[in-house]
Design an enzyme around this catalytic site. Sequence first.
Site, mmCIF file in Angstrom:
data_model
loop_
_atom_site.group_PDB
_atom_site.id
_atom_site.type_symbol
_atom_site.label_atom_id
_atom_site.label_comp_id
_atom_site.label_asym_id
_atom_site.label_seq_id
_atom_site.Cartn_x
_atom_site.Cartn_y
_atom_site.Cartn_z
ATOM 1 N N CYS A 182 31.787 36.113 33.429
ATOM 2 C CA CYS A 182 31.692 35.971 31.975
ATOM 3 C C CYS A 182 31.494 37.304 31.289
ATOM 4 C CB CYS A 182 30.509 35.088 31.592
ATOM 5 S SG CYS A 182 30.464 33.502 32.400
ATOM 6 N N GLY B 272 36.826 36.842 31.441
ATOM 7 C CA GLY B 272 36.891 35.383 31.501
ATOM 8 C C GLY B 272 37.950 34.858 30.568
ATOM 9 N N ASN C 260 25.780 35.585 31.108
ATOM 10 C CA ASN C 260 26.651 36.036 32.202
ATOM 11 C C ASN C 260 25.779 36.162 33.436
ATOM 12 O OD1 ASN C 260 28.127 39.221 33.135
ATOM 13 N ND2 ASN C 260 28.614 37.205 33.899
ATOM 14 N N GLY C 261 26.130 35.462 34.484
ATOM 15 C CA GLY C 261 25.369 35.548 35.728
ATOM 16 C C GLY C 261 25.170 34.178 36.339
ATOM 17 N N TYR D 34 36.270 46.314 40.757
ATOM 18 C CA TYR D 34 37.320 45.433 40.269
ATOM 19 C C TYR D 34 37.118 44.907 38.847
ATOM 20 C CZ TYR D 34 39.613 40.969 39.406
ATOM 21 O OH TYR D 34 40.303 39.954 38.817
HETATM 22 P P1 AMP Z 1 43.277 38.456 47.417
HETATM 23 O O1 AMP Z 1 44.680 38.354 46.960
HETATM 24 O O2 AMP Z 1 42.637 37.089 47.529
HETATM 25 O O3 AMP Z 1 43.051 39.295 48.625
HETATM 26 O O4 AMP Z 1 42.445 39.140 46.222
HETATM 27 C C1 AMP Z 1 42.472 40.523 46.031
HETATM 28 C C2 AMP Z 1 43.181 40.827 44.752
HETATM 29 O O5 AMP Z 1 42.595 40.094 43.691
HETATM 30 C C3 AMP Z 1 43.066 42.293 44.398
HETATM 31 O O6 AMP Z 1 44.314 42.679 43.846
HETATM 32 C C4 AMP Z 1 41.978 42.365 43.355
HETATM 33 O O7 AMP Z 1 42.306 43.262 42.305
HETATM 34 C C5 AMP Z 1 41.882 40.956 42.813
HETATM 35 N N1 AMP Z 1 40.487 40.446 42.811
HETATM 36 C C6 AMP Z 1 39.424 40.911 43.468
HETATM 37 N N2 AMP Z 1 38.312 40.184 43.199
HETATM 38 C C7 AMP Z 1 38.704 39.221 42.350
HETATM 39 C C8 AMP Z 1 38.031 38.147 41.672
HETATM 40 N N3 AMP Z 1 36.725 37.975 41.824
HETATM 41 N N4 AMP Z 1 38.752 37.333 40.871
HETATM 42 C C9 AMP Z 1 40.081 37.527 40.703
HETATM 43 N N5 AMP Z 1 40.779 38.525 41.306
HETATM 44 C C10 AMP Z 1 40.110 39.358 42.113
#
Ligand code: AMP
Length: 463
Positions: free
Chosen positions: A13, A42, A116-117, A257
Amino acid sequence: MYYKNNDKLHEECGVFGIFSRDADINVAAMSYLALYALQHRGQESAGIAIGDGEHIQLKKGMGLVSDVFADSDFPAAGGHMAIGHVRYSTSGQSCFENAQPMSRKFKQGEIAVAHNGNLTNIAVLKEMFEEMGYTFETSSDTEIIIKMIARAARKGIERAIDDTVQAIKGSYALVMIVENKLVGVRDPNGIRPLCLGKIGESGYVFSSESCAFDSLGAKFVRDVQPGEIVIIDDDGIKSINRNEKTFSQPCAFEYVYFARPDSVIEGISVHDSRRRAGKILWKEHPAEADVVIGVPDSGIDAAMGYAQVSGIIYDIGLVKNKYVGRSFILPDQKARELAVRIKINPLRSVIENRSVVLIDDSVVRGTTSRKIIQMLREMGATKVHMRVSSPVVAFPCYFGIDTPYRDQLMGAQLTVEQMCAEMGADSLGFLSIDGLLQSLDPNRSFCLGCLDGKYPISVHMEG
Ligand code: AMP
């Protein structure tokens, strides 16, 4: 296998708050603009609550800020305080009732809260309240915070907020409107970010990220301290911090990220930290290649750092479709793989007949890396060396980042060698935990729970 569909409640969030009596500042319109700046935090629901010291007006809905609000909502909106919220959750809990801010009337007045949290002692607190005869309309943590403050309000609102934050555990960056006050609160570990700024003649703003201040022309003042309650009203600004055990451990994944590169959290520029991570990544895992490319958006900064120190040219090798939001995260594996293809396409002239270093900020399920590596090969890449500018994500997050359980985390199930084979890369290297700390600040502490399984607060672990 690690692709099961048993996601827990994940919440990511963004929160914002403003107090201004300036005639030329429309607090609702400012909140609307700020939520655009926080939209990356979000995309599932958005809301704004406006207060004039007597009453609170609330508008919220499902979807992006642009789906929920129109420019015409704001010119006539009154009030001198407002709070805003954007929310993303991936579980079945995605519903209008859980959208924020949440507001309630109680005997002494009205309150609106944006959070948020994640609270980690929610079950115990809920049970206590249910035994006292309270019922809950939502499955959100925020409702319990409101009930606790409302119940203690007869002791005075500052005391009620203080008592409530002493009782809740977990990660929280809260902004709220109550009586004639705008209040910002951060948990004793400062896991989720919250900063304070000044706007106009004498106004104040709170935001999850400083990038929202830049959009409004507000001036960054400082981060809200771990365990601090900041209260703003017509008498000015007041800070309370009665927490004896504060220990700053901001979430490292915000830098990896989640946050926008143009934000500064705890004095560390998100972009600079990502670029440093890329430079260290090259030292830890050098590769010989013709070109370095980054996965847009959050892999770009590290890719630039990697290229800078390696001397390999950096180029735009992947083009992102800007109109597919992060909300396009779908519940099953096939859909996720298709989503990657729609979201990202390689640039043939950069890739064909070249060996490539591909940089992404993180690997969670491995879907993105596997799909992109396959697409790069189809476009004629001769070699693909995958480099990841964060350590292996091997543990879930219980504090507000959407990370799945261990059985879905590629890094929890496979060795680096196995991951390399599974992704179809020629080589694979992850930034070390020490490297990540170097890229942030080696003299400070951070929450690394998703990377090393050591959480700042004890959590009820999955079975
Ligand atoms: P994955 O495809 O499941 O390995 O997720 C890694 C990719 O999703 C990377 O390109 C990250 O930039 C992005 N990512 C990492 N953490 C999150 C998150 N919590 N929610 C959505 N995307 C994420």
